[in-house]
Design an enzyme around this catalytic site. Structure first.
Site, PDB file in Angstrom:
ATOM      1  N   PRO A 247       0.841  -1.205   0.000  1.00 15.25           N
ATOM      2  CA  PRO A 247       0.000   0.000   0.000  1.00 15.25           C
ATOM      3  C   PRO A 247       0.870   1.248   0.000  1.00 15.25           C
ATOM      4  O   PRO A 247       2.070   1.191   0.302  1.00 15.25           O
ATOM      5  CB  PRO A 247      -0.775  -0.117   1.309  1.00 15.25           C
ATOM      6  CG  PRO A 247       0.154  -0.871   2.209  1.00 15.25           C
ATOM      7  CD  PRO A 247       0.940  -1.810   1.334  1.00 15.25           C
TER       8      PRO A 247
ATOM      9  N   HIS B  69       4.219  -4.490   3.161  1.00 18.03           N
ATOM     10  CA  HIS B  69       3.125  -4.658   4.101  1.00 18.03           C
ATOM     11  C   HIS B  69       3.306  -5.809   5.093  1.00 18.03           C
ATOM     12  O   HIS B  69       2.559  -5.905   6.070  1.00 18.03           O
ATOM     13  CB  HIS B  69       1.829  -4.874   3.312  1.00 18.03           C
ATOM     14  CG  HIS B  69       0.592  -4.416   3.999  1.00 18.03           C
ATOM     15  ND1 HIS B  69       0.557  -4.014   5.322  1.00 18.03           N
ATOM     16  CD2 HIS B  69      -0.681  -4.291   3.558  1.00 18.03           C
ATOM     17  CE1 HIS B  69      -0.682  -3.672   5.644  1.00 18.03           C
ATOM     18  NE2 HIS B  69      -1.445  -3.838   4.598  1.00 18.03           N
TER      19      HIS B  69
ATOM     20  N   SER C 271      -8.301  -5.069  13.169  1.00 24.49           N
ATOM     21  CA  SER C 271      -7.117  -5.186  14.001  1.00 24.49           C
ATOM     22  C   SER C 271      -7.370  -6.095  15.197  1.00 24.49           C
ATOM     23  O   SER C 271      -8.392  -5.976  15.879  1.00 24.49           O
ATOM     24  CB  SER C 271      -6.683  -3.805  14.503  1.00 24.49           C
ATOM     25  OG  SER C 271      -5.647  -3.924  15.458  1.00 24.49           O
TER      26      SER C 271
ATOM     27  N   SER D 248     -10.672  -1.551   3.258  1.00 23.36           N
ATOM     28  CA  SER D 248     -10.011  -1.187   4.510  1.00 23.36           C
ATOM     29  C   SER D 248     -10.293   0.265   4.841  1.00 23.36           C
ATOM     30  O   SER D 248     -10.238   1.132   3.967  1.00 23.36           O
ATOM     31  CB  SER D 248      -8.497  -1.407   4.396  1.00 23.36           C
ATOM     32  OG  SER D 248      -7.863  -1.158   5.626  1.00 23.36           O
ATOM     33  N   GLN D 249     -10.616   0.519   6.104  1.00 24.68           N
ATOM     34  CA  GLN D 249     -10.732   1.890   6.586  1.00 24.68           C
ATOM     35  C   GLN D 249      -9.360   2.342   7.085  1.00 24.68           C
ATOM     36  O   GLN D 249      -8.773   1.709   7.955  1.00 24.68           O
ATOM     37  CB  GLN D 249     -11.743   1.984   7.730  1.00 24.68           C
ATOM     38  CG  GLN D 249     -11.830   3.381   8.322  1.00 24.68           C
ATOM     39  CD  GLN D 249     -12.759   3.487   9.520  1.00 24.68           C
ATOM     40  OE1 GLN D 249     -13.589   4.369   9.586  1.00 24.68           O
ATOM     41  NE2 GLN D 249     -12.621   2.588  10.484  1.00 24.68           N
TER      42      GLN D 249
END
Length: 695
Positions: A103, A329, A445, A545-546
């Site tokens: 990312p 990542h 998470s 994904s936030q």
């Protein structure tokens, strides 16, 4: 040259006091698996799967055996799933890192008026990196606490200590996440600067003194002059790291035959981070273009070779002001990247550039260029890697969109979770685009536990499907009140699954653990893991994904499947930023078409909430333009998606380098009242292809 010991990463004991990751009951996981797969399968598929799951979970069956072995593993390990998860998610993956895995965080567009400005920005940024590294070395970084659902719980901090001390070493079948450890030497104190596809060693500590910002700038100026020497220029070896992992492992073994190459590889693999000084590309730097340039460098003709993708942190400073971070990542999650980069941007804003020489190291030794001996074989490998990177560049279809009609404050007024609300909107958007639900991944998470990384929130819930079907069926079949009840049901289901995931009780990690234990026991793979339903469940066509921030920047990444979407979102108080990616070669996907459907989904859900009098104030569209202002932690101006020239600096701003914020454009695209047809989707896709090819 001494070589540091390289060992698989061991966690650093930052988990003291945190509980171990729980192991869900076998029956709970199997029941939940069936519940969340039923509506994604045909009746025939589901009936078959139901029988397979029943047999797997039967008393005295293979499921109970595997569960008992996992229970034993939990007793022995700090985190029973960590190694399995790391290998499955990253290290076993043979795809190239750019786009497919790494990312990026895209910084605000910078307004560099002269070449020296970009170097000042880079020196200021690296000065911030060294400050942050000092906090890490002293273990002075404050502990993170959970926000959102079940807020206030302390979180595992291990991932922070991998930011500058780890490296992803390519392997023929599996990569290795390496720690830099040595009892003979102190930790490396150099960074690697990439400039014009060349690599230079910049020592940041000389004679036991850390270089100040002025000295860093001096060294960067020297590096740029060295990089401009045509006769010294070497092939773009960094391109090899953009290849598939098996191919790069093979290329690395060829490089290692020469001692010169071994020394250069060692210096890169032991560095703190990379600083990539990118050349001008000639593009108009819209949000989408900047995202593309961060993800792949623009290809071979631009800055695609000015990278080393195995290193966790690559800070990119482009001559035209396109800046950000490329992240490998496997070492850490997005929130750790966010926390680090927010520290750096706030450091740069709150600590004006210190370019007055003070306490300088006299007679700084010149940085040195890394040398490579390139055989005919290596040149062939470079050509192959370059061709594959070009195909990847051409194939990526990206659309970054800033939705200004409302943000998370409106959603909170509805007594709903902003994350759950947006996830339901993504389900509605996909259903309108493609007419069906698909397996959806949302990272959750599990840092509440020792060595915690993530589990998956399965957002394609039965309740979400009921809501999106009602919204897609038109107004006559379902009343507004009924739709509102279905929306609340979808939000509740999403929120409940989120809590299960963050408390270690979701299904994906558990099923992975059972599968891996069976593999370790060398028993025949249980049918539950060869069943078509299991394969469908792990085909994440929608990967989401936030990644929320408190300063102006945004995260993006590529899709995980050829026919999939990558959808990253950043909810702010009065707007939401979306980064949607797909592949141009897929006839089934179109990023611009998906964004159009997503925008309409968010507007329709807002209108539904307002019609049903949910106790909220009706949101008003933002009127007028903002003013250029510096960041605060909670108040941020964002630039509009439309291409704009960089805002002029105001007289009262600090000396460069600084972070430039741009005002939102006053004009906004009018919301479409109809969802796009297949013909419109193709036209949108063709347009996005032509836009993407410019970068």
């Amino acid at each position: 040259m001494p070589v540091l010991d390289k060992e698989p990463f061991k966690d650093l004991g930052a988990d003291d006091g945190l509980p171990k990751l729980p192991l869900p009951a076998l029956k709970d996981t199997l029941d939940m698996y069936l519940r969340y797969m039923k509506h994604l399968l045909t009746e025939e598929q589901f009936n078959k799967t139901q029988n397979i799951v029943k047999e797997f979970g039967a008393p005295g069956g293979v499921g109970e055996l595997l569960q008992s072995k996992l229970t034993e593993r939990r007793e022995k390990k700090a985190n029973w799933v960590y190694e399995y998860w790391l290998n499955d998610m990253y290290l076993n993956n043979r795809m190239a890192l750019p786009v497919n895995s790494s990312p990026v965080m895209v910084f605000p567009q910078q307004n560099f008026k002269a070449p020296i400005d970009s170097l000042r920005f880079a020196a200021h940024l690296i000065s911030g990196v060294l400050e942050y590294k000092t906090l890490l070395d002293a273990h002075d970084l404050p502990v993170d606490y959970a926000r959102g659902q079940l807020a206030g719980t302390p979180l595992c901090m291990d991932q922070y200590y991998r930011l500058f001390t780890s490296y992803r070493l390519p392997g023929p079948q599996r990569d290795t996440l390496v720690a830099q450890e040595s009892s003979l030497m102190p930790e490396p104190e150099h960074i690697i600067v990439a400039c014009k596809n060349q690599f230079f060693v910049l020592d940041v500590v000389i004679n036991f003194r850390r270089l100040n910002e002025r000295d860093l700038l001096t060294q960067l100026e020297k590096i740029v002059r060295m990089a401009e020497s045509e006769e010294e220029r070497l092939p773009p070896i960094g391109l090899l790291t953009s290849d598939g992992r098996t191919e790069w492992a093979q290329s690395r073994s060829v490089l290692m035959r020469e001692s010169t190459n071994r020394d250069s590889l060692d210096m890169i693999e032991r560095c703190l981070c990379l600083l990539c000084l990118d050349e001008a590309t000639g593009n108009q730097l819209s949000d989408t273009t900047r995202a593309l340039l961060m993800l792949h460098g623009g290809g071979v003709a631009k800055n695609g070779g000015n990278r080393w993708y195995d290193k966790p942190m690559q800070f990119v400073v482009g001559a035209e002001g396109c800046c950000g971070v490329v992240c490998e990542h496997s070492a850490f999650e997005g929130i750790v990247l966010v926390q680090c980069t927010e520290y750096l941007l706030k450091y740069m804003i709150g600590s004006p550039s210190k370019l007055v020489r003070a306490d300088s190291v006299s007679e700084l030794p010149a940085p040195h260029r890394l040398r490579w001996k390139c055989t005919t074989d290596i040149h062939k490998l470079l050509t192959s890697s370059a061709d594959k990177l070009q195909r990847l560049v051409k194939n990526l279809d990206m659309d970054v969109d800033k939705f200004y009609d409302y943000g998370k404050e409106f959603i909170k007024e509805q007594k709903m979770s902003p994350d759950a609300f947006i996830q339901v909107a993504l389900q509605l958007a996909y259903f309108r685009c493609h007419g069906r639900p698909v397996s959806t991944y949302e990272s959750a998470s599990i840092r509440r536990f020792q060595e915690g990384r993530v589990d998956n929130i399965r957002s394609a819930t039965p309740e979400a499907l009921a809501f999106v079907k009602a919204m897609a069926a038109g107004e006559m079949s379902t009343t507004e009140t009924e739709k509102m009840e279905l929306l609340r049901g979808a939000i509740t289901a999403q929120t409940k699954y989120t809590i299960l995931a963050i408390t270690g009780m979701a299904t994906d990690n558990h099923l992975l653990g059972l599968k891996e234990i069976a593999n370790e026991l060398k028993i025949e793979k249980p049918e539950i893991f060869t069943d078509e339903a299991f394969l469908i469940s792990n085909q994440f066509i929608l990967s989401t994904s936030q990644v929320p921030t408190t300063v102006e920047m945004f995260c993006c990444y590529g899709p995980v499947l050829p026919n999939g979407y990558g959808a990253c979102y950043n909810p702010q108080s009065d707007h939401i930023i979306f980064s949607v990616s797909s592949f141009s070669e897929s006839p089934q996907t179109c990023s611009a078409g998906f964004v159009k459907c997503l925008t309409q989904a968010l507007l329709d859900m807002r209108d539904l909430c307002n019609k049903c009098n949910c106790g909220s104030k009706k949101t008003e569209k933002r009127q007028g333009g903002g003013t250029l202002e510096t960041h605060t932690q909670t108040d941020t101006n964002w630039q509009n998606k439309t291409q704009q020239k960089p805002a002029e600096l105001t007289n009262n701003q600090p000396t460069l380098p600084l972070v430039v914020l741009k005002t939102p454009d006053q004009t906004k695209m009018e919301a479409q009242t109809q969802t796009p047809s297949q013909g419109e989707l193709q036209a949108l896709k063709n347009g996005s292809k032509s836009n993407g090819s410019k970068s």
